[in-house]
Design an enzyme around this catalytic site. Sequence first.
Site, short mmCIF file in Angstrom:
data_model
loop_
_atom_site.label_atom_id
_atom_site.label_comp_id
_atom_site.label_asym_id
_atom_site.label_seq_id
_atom_site.Cartn_x
_atom_site.Cartn_y
_atom_site.Cartn_z
NE ARG A 111 -3.14 0.67 -0.72
CZ ARG A 111 -3.42 0.73 -2.01
NH1 ARG A 111 -3.04 1.78 -2.72
NH2 ARG A 111 -4.04 -0.26 -2.62
CE LYS A 146 -2.78 29.04 -3.76
NZ LYS A 146 -3.92 29.54 -4.55
CE LYS A 178 0.92 35.80 -4.03
NZ LYS A 178 0.22 34.50 -4.03
CD GLU A 208 -0.47 38.64 -6.46
OE1 GLU A 208 -0.32 37.42 -6.34
OE2 GLU A 208 -1.21 39.32 -5.72
CG ASP A 229 -3.29 37.43 -9.26
OD1 ASP A 229 -3.29 36.22 -9.54
OD2 ASP A 229 -3.98 37.90 -8.33
#
Length: 292
Positions: A111, A146, A178, A208, A229
């Site tokens: 597994r 992410k 950002k 960004e 973005d």
Amino acid sequence: MARRPPGSAFPPSLPQLLIEEAVRGALREDLGRAGDITTNATLSEEATATAVLSSREAGTLCGMGFARTAFALIDPRLEFEAFAKDGETISPGQDIARVSGNARAILSSERVALNYLMHLSGIATYTAKFVDLIKDTGARVCDTRKTIPGMRAFAKYAVKCGGGANHRFGLDDAILIKDNHVAVAGGVTRAIKAARAYAGHLVKIEVEVDGLEQFEEALAAGADVILLDNMGPELLEKAVGINAGRAVLEASGGIGFETIKAVAQTGVDYISTSKITMAAPTLDIGLDIEIA
């Protein structure tokens, strides 16, 4: 046929130490306090077997090193023979490996071996689909931060096996300013100047922006990379024209199979999407005991 990232002379690789540490923890989690009580209850210690790992659908293979390590950590005497390599395109019904030896060891590590293979092959396969959609453009697909915690290096390895490119690995290997950084710092220019004063000469600075006004400000302030973005193709084309090759341009935001080609055709250099690491379905791979 092996899939190799564009511009790369060698296939991607991972340190064996990282693989072994992760697989050892996964086996410890699965075996728990008493070990594999089902296998131990039904099979004798001397029982032997040969098992074949095969793909049940088409895709891009990734994770063979994890599978090999899972079997070896349970019993180093197991014989593992690989028939395919990470990065190769595989077909339904194709045998990718054979493992033989102690039956208890094979079934107790099955597994964990399959979990890594299925998850990483899923990411590689999903990435390859994005890459294929823009193969006739100059843009490259790249990942983001992410990722499932603890799996980032492995997910990014799978992205490269699928022909994609890696964005930064963490908060420490590149500066990405950002919208929230810009808001607190007091504007794009102030944020970039502060970052330039802080960073070492080898550290790239990306910022960004969400419109052409911010984009032109970032260009004037000397950003190395500019992340455009949530801009549509029309705005992206304008940004590419204004840029005239001065900064590396990355498009991001809501990128999917249905939109990526139009974005790539605008002339941007990179297209980042979290979908390749967070939305990829697993690739169905199974293990079956060979019956004499």
